[in-house]
Enzyme design. Structure first.
Site, PDB file in Angstrom:
ATOM      1  CD  GLN A   1      45.853  32.629  29.283  1.00 44.66           C
ATOM      2  OE1 GLN A   1      45.056  32.363  28.387  1.00 44.66           O
ATOM      3  NE2 GLN A   1      47.132  32.891  29.030  1.00 44.66           N
ATOM      4  CG  MET A   2      51.441  30.155  30.656  1.00 41.03           C
ATOM      5  SD  MET A   2      52.519  30.817  29.386  1.00 41.03           S
ATOM      6  CE  MET A   2      52.372  29.633  28.148  1.00 41.03           C
TER       7      MET A   2
ATOM      8  CE1 TYR B   1      39.784  35.594  37.235  1.00 39.67           C
ATOM      9  CE2 TYR B   1      39.919  34.360  35.191  1.00 39.67           C
ATOM     10  CZ  TYR B   1      39.354  35.373  35.938  1.00 39.67           C
ATOM     11  OH  TYR B   1      38.360  36.153  35.392  1.00 39.67           O
TER      12      TYR B   1
ATOM     13  CG  ASP C   1      47.060  36.783  36.312  1.00 38.07           C
ATOM     14  OD1 ASP C   1      46.142  36.271  36.968  1.00 38.07           O
ATOM     15  OD2 ASP C   1      46.882  37.405  35.251  1.00 38.07           O
TER      16      ASP C   1
ATOM     17  N   GLY D   1      34.714  36.501  27.601  1.00 41.07           N
ATOM     18  CA  GLY D   1      36.092  36.540  27.105  1.00 41.07           C
ATOM     19  C   GLY D   1      36.729  37.808  27.635  1.00 41.07           C
TER      20      GLY D   1
ATOM     21  CD  GLN E   1      44.338  34.456  34.262  1.00 40.72           C
ATOM     22  OE1 GLN E   1      43.554  33.872  33.515  1.00 40.72           O
ATOM     23  NE2 GLN E   1      44.148  35.708  34.655  1.00 40.72           N
TER      24      GLN E   1
ATOM     25  CB  THR F   1      43.678  38.366  38.207  1.00 39.75           C
ATOM     26  OG1 THR F   1      43.880  39.782  38.203  1.00 39.75           O
ATOM     27  CG2 THR F   1      42.583  38.009  37.226  1.00 39.75           C
TER      28      THR F   1
ATOM     29  CB  ILE G   1      35.023  42.310  29.359  1.00 43.12           C
ATOM     30  CG1 ILE G   1      34.346  40.951  29.082  1.00 43.12           C
ATOM     31  CG2 ILE G   1      33.994  43.441  29.344  1.00 43.12           C
ATOM     32  CD1 ILE G   1      33.684  40.790  27.735  1.00 43.12           C
TER      33      ILE G   1
HETATM   34  N1  LIG Z   1      37.252  41.764  32.545  1.00 38.17           N
HETATM   35  C1  LIG Z   1      37.319  40.635  31.888  1.00 38.17           C
HETATM   36  O1  LIG Z   1      37.822  40.542  30.770  1.00 38.17           O
HETATM   37  C2  LIG Z   1      36.744  39.376  32.466  1.00 38.17           C
HETATM   38  C3  LIG Z   1      36.743  38.232  31.674  1.00 38.17           C
HETATM   39  C4  LIG Z   1      36.199  37.064  32.178  1.00 38.17           C
HETATM   40  C5  LIG Z   1      35.668  37.049  33.448  1.00 38.17           C
HETATM   41  N2  LIG Z   1      35.695  38.175  34.206  1.00 38.17           N
HETATM   42  C6  LIG Z   1      35.099  38.094  35.534  1.00 38.17           C
HETATM   43  O2  LIG Z   1      34.083  39.073  35.640  1.00 38.17           O
HETATM   44  C7  LIG Z   1      33.990  39.533  36.978  1.00 38.17           C
HETATM   45  C8  LIG Z   1      34.115  41.045  36.995  1.00 38.17           C
HETATM   46  O3  LIG Z   1      35.367  41.388  36.414  1.00 38.17           O
HETATM   47  P1  LIG Z   1      35.774  42.917  36.145  1.00 38.17           P
HETATM   48  O4  LIG Z   1      36.780  42.903  35.080  1.00 38.17           O
HETATM   49  O5  LIG Z   1      34.561  43.748  36.028  1.00 38.17           O
HETATM   50  O6  LIG Z   1      36.517  43.230  37.542  1.00 38.17           O
HETATM   51  P2  LIG Z   1      36.956  44.624  38.198  1.00 38.17           P
HETATM   52  O7  LIG Z   1      36.745  45.756  37.257  1.00 38.17           O
HETATM   53  O8  LIG Z   1      38.314  44.376  38.753  1.00 38.17           O
HETATM   54  O9  LIG Z   1      35.898  44.773  39.410  1.00 38.17           O
HETATM   55  C9  LIG Z   1      35.868  43.791  40.396  1.00 38.17           C
HETATM   56  C10 LIG Z   1      34.753  44.070  41.367  1.00 38.17           C
HETATM   57  O10 LIG Z   1      34.728  43.004  42.342  1.00 38.17           O
HETATM   58  C11 LIG Z   1      34.880  43.557  43.646  1.00 38.17           C
HETATM   59  N3  LIG Z   1      35.600  42.610  44.497  1.00 38.17           N
HETATM   60  C12 LIG Z   1      36.825  42.077  44.303  1.00 38.17           C
HETATM   61  N4  LIG Z   1      37.150  41.252  45.313  1.00 38.17           N
HETATM   62  C13 LIG Z   1      36.096  41.255  46.169  1.00 38.17           C
HETATM   63  C14 LIG Z   1      35.842  40.641  47.418  1.00 38.17           C
HETATM   64  N5  LIG Z   1      36.718  39.803  48.006  1.00 38.17           N
HETATM   65  N6  LIG Z   1      34.642  40.896  48.021  1.00 38.17           N
HETATM   66  C15 LIG Z   1      33.748  41.725  47.448  1.00 38.17           C
HETATM   67  N7  LIG Z   1      33.935  42.333  46.276  1.00 38.17           N
HETATM   68  C16 LIG Z   1      35.108  42.118  45.648  1.00 38.17           C
HETATM   69  C17 LIG Z   1      35.626  44.853  43.440  1.00 38.17           C
HETATM   70  O11 LIG Z   1      35.444  45.727  44.554  1.00 38.17           O
HETATM   71  P3  LIG Z   1      36.397  47.039  44.735  1.00 38.17           P
HETATM   72  O12 LIG Z   1      35.949  48.002  43.664  1.00 38.17           O
HETATM   73  O13 LIG Z   1      36.123  47.506  46.106  1.00 38.17           O
HETATM   74  O14 LIG Z   1      37.805  46.572  44.523  1.00 38.17           O
HETATM   75  C18 LIG Z   1      34.959  45.356  42.157  1.00 38.17           C
HETATM   76  O15 LIG Z   1      33.708  45.933  42.459  1.00 38.17           O
HETATM   77  C19 LIG Z   1      35.107  38.815  37.751  1.00 38.17           C
HETATM   78  O16 LIG Z   1      34.581  37.679  38.397  1.00 38.17           O
HETATM   79  C20 LIG Z   1      36.068  38.417  36.659  1.00 38.17           C
HETATM   80  O17 LIG Z   1      36.836  37.297  37.041  1.00 38.17           O
HETATM   81  C21 LIG Z   1      36.218  39.341  33.749  1.00 38.17           C
END
Ligand SMILES: NC(=O)c1ccc[n+]([C@@H]2O[C@H](COP(=O)([O-])OP(=O)(O)OC[C@H]3O[C@@H](n4cnc5c(N)ncnc54)[C@H](OP(=O)(O)O)[C@@H]3O)[C@@H](O)[C@H]2O)c1
Length: 241
Positions: free
Chosen positions: A141-142, A147, A88, A178, A144, A86, A180
């Site tokens: 989403q505002m 994103y 934002d 949603g 974003q 993100t 997480i």
């Molecule tokens: N958490 C939520 O509520 C939520 C909700 C809806 C959707 N999502 C989606 O779910 C996915 C995982 O989210 P999360 O919350 O688990 O994220 P997170 O905890 O921030 O982990 C992100 C992961 O992606 C890797 N990453 C980021 N940019 C990258 C790049 N350019 N190349 C390779 N790897 C990259 C990071 O590597 P490093 O560890 O090296 O930084 C990390 O392993 C994302 O696509 C997110 O948009 C999350």
């Protein structure tokens, strides 16, 4: 022979839960990360899952990284496009850099990764591509615009590619989580979480990474062979499409 799964951003958060759930379901798993060495090495030490560093927004790096994973584990049968970021900002303050970083990682990253495994899946007449989109790609989403645009694009990509893969027994599906409880969300100030975000979630809590991981394991399985082009929402009742 165990099938091979590759999970981008598979070393922490939702991706780590998916990597572990797939491994526990019997797959050979590799996980990628972008640069957080400490988290990646800790994940490898705890789980024994191999970790690989490359940037999903770099097409050539994806090709080289995937070739290395395939040398180690064999052809990739299951690709989970989970890596995401993100940046934002309200649109009037959003910089071109914030726009491009998010589009390049969260949308173009899906092209960069999937393009390098697609022909192999076609040749072997089996594949599973699972794209992690977001509730905010469904509803917007505002703060974003970048994103939400990327995550909505992931859904279009999923539906188009599903039609191309169907005749070759390749399914392509999306999961829209949603809110997480990962570092991405826990970075939001606690007051905002408790007073503004959680009250919008009818089940009254954040989701758990494992709740998303169980969907990914199902979509990867032979049991899910008739499901393609679908979007599975897991958001505690916050938004219905
Ligand atoms: N958490 C939520 O509520 C939520 C909700 C809806 C959707 N999502 C989606 O779910 C996915 C995982 O989210 P999360 O919350 O688990 O994220 P997170 O905890 O921030 O982990 C992100 C992961 O992606 C890797 N990453 C980021 N940019 C990258 C790049 N350019 N190349 C390779 N790897 C990259 C990071 O590597 P490093 O560890 O090296 O930084 C990390 O392993 C994302 O696509 C997110 O948009 C999350």
């Amino acid at each position: 022979m165990s099938r091979v799964a590759l999970v981008t951003g598979g070393t922490r958060g939702i991706g780590a839960a998916i990597s572990m759930a797939l491994r526990n379901a019997g797959y050979k798993v590799a996980a990628t990360y972008a640069g957080n060495e400490e988290k990646a090495q800790a994940f490898r030490n705890e789980t024994g899952i191999s970790v690989h560093k490359w940037d999903v927004s770099d097409y050539d790096a994806c090709g080289a990284g995937i070739a290395k994973v395939q040398d180690e584990l064999g052809p990739i049968d299951i690709l989970v496009n989970n890596a995401g970021i993100t940046r934002d900002a309200m649109f009037h303050k959003m910089t071109p850099q914030q726009w491009h970083e998010v589009i390049n990682t969260n949308l173009t990253g899906l092209f960069n990764m999937t393009h390098h495994v697609w022909q192999g899946m076609r040749d072997r007449s089996f594949g599973r591509v699972i794209n992690i989109s977001s509730i905010n790609g469904q509803k917007g989403q505002m703060g974003q615009a970048n994103y939400s645009a990327a995550k909505a694009g992931d859904l279009g990509f999923t539906k188009a590619l599903a039609q191309e893969g169907a005749a070759k027994n390749i399914t392509v599906n999306a999961i829209c989580p949603g809110y997480i409880g990962t570092e991405m969300v826990l970075a939001v100030p606690e007051k905002v979480l408790n007073e503004r975000i959680i009250p919008q979630i009818p089940v009254g809590r954040l989701g758990e990474p494992e709740e998303i991981a169980r969907i990914a394991v199902f979509l990867a399985s032979d049991d899910a062979g008739f499901i393609t082009g679908s979007t599975i929402s897991a958001n505690g009742g916050q938004f219905f499409v």
